[in-house]
Design a protein around this motif. Structure first.
Motif: not given
Length: 140
Positions: A71, A109-110, A113-114, A119-121, A124
């Motif tokens: 990550t 993705y899920s 995301d967790s 990654y989420r940023e 998005g």
């Protein structure tokens, strides 16, 4: 389950395939579904992580593949990809730890995301940029 253009009932009986086999033999080489699936997963989200690749040391088969991911926070994971989904099987590349009982995620993705706020940023922001581009395209 991957789609194929080949009806298994049309194959000659001497191919040695099991009826529920998930791969088709085109030129005498086995096409490993999960390796192809794993490559697709990597290509989908590589832009949003530091490093990600299909493991070359852990065995891939038609029902399982392993993906190494680092990550943006510099955390390393080894992911197992099966029909059940993706899950973390170790906290380093090319490892599996049978004692780890992590949940399966339906999508990469899920799972990411967790594991990774960065990654989420990034994901998005990429989504927002794509939406903006589509909006401009539809206005012109």
């Amino acid at each position: 389950r991957m789609e194929t253009d080949c009806n298994p009932m049309e194959l000659p009986n001497n191919t040695g395939f099991e009826e529920d086999s998930d791969y088709t033999d085109f030129e005498g080489t086995e096409v490993k579904d999960m390796r192809l699936e794993a490559e697709a997963v990597v290509n989908d989200v590589l832009f949003a992580v530091s490093n990600m690749f299909v493991s070359k040391t852990l065995p891939c088969a038609e029902d399982v593949a392993y993906i190494n991911v680092e990550t943006r926070e510099r955390n390393r994971y080894c992911l197992e990809l099966t029909e059940a989904g993706l899950r973390v099987v170790a906290y380093d590349f090319d490892q599996t730890d049978d004692r780890l009982q992590t949940p399966y995620h339906e999508t990469v993705y899920s799972l990411l995301d967790s594991l990774s706020p960065a990654y989420r940023e990034v994901f998005g922001n990429a989504l927002l940029q794509r939406l903006e581009a589509l909006k401009k395209e539809s206005q012109s």
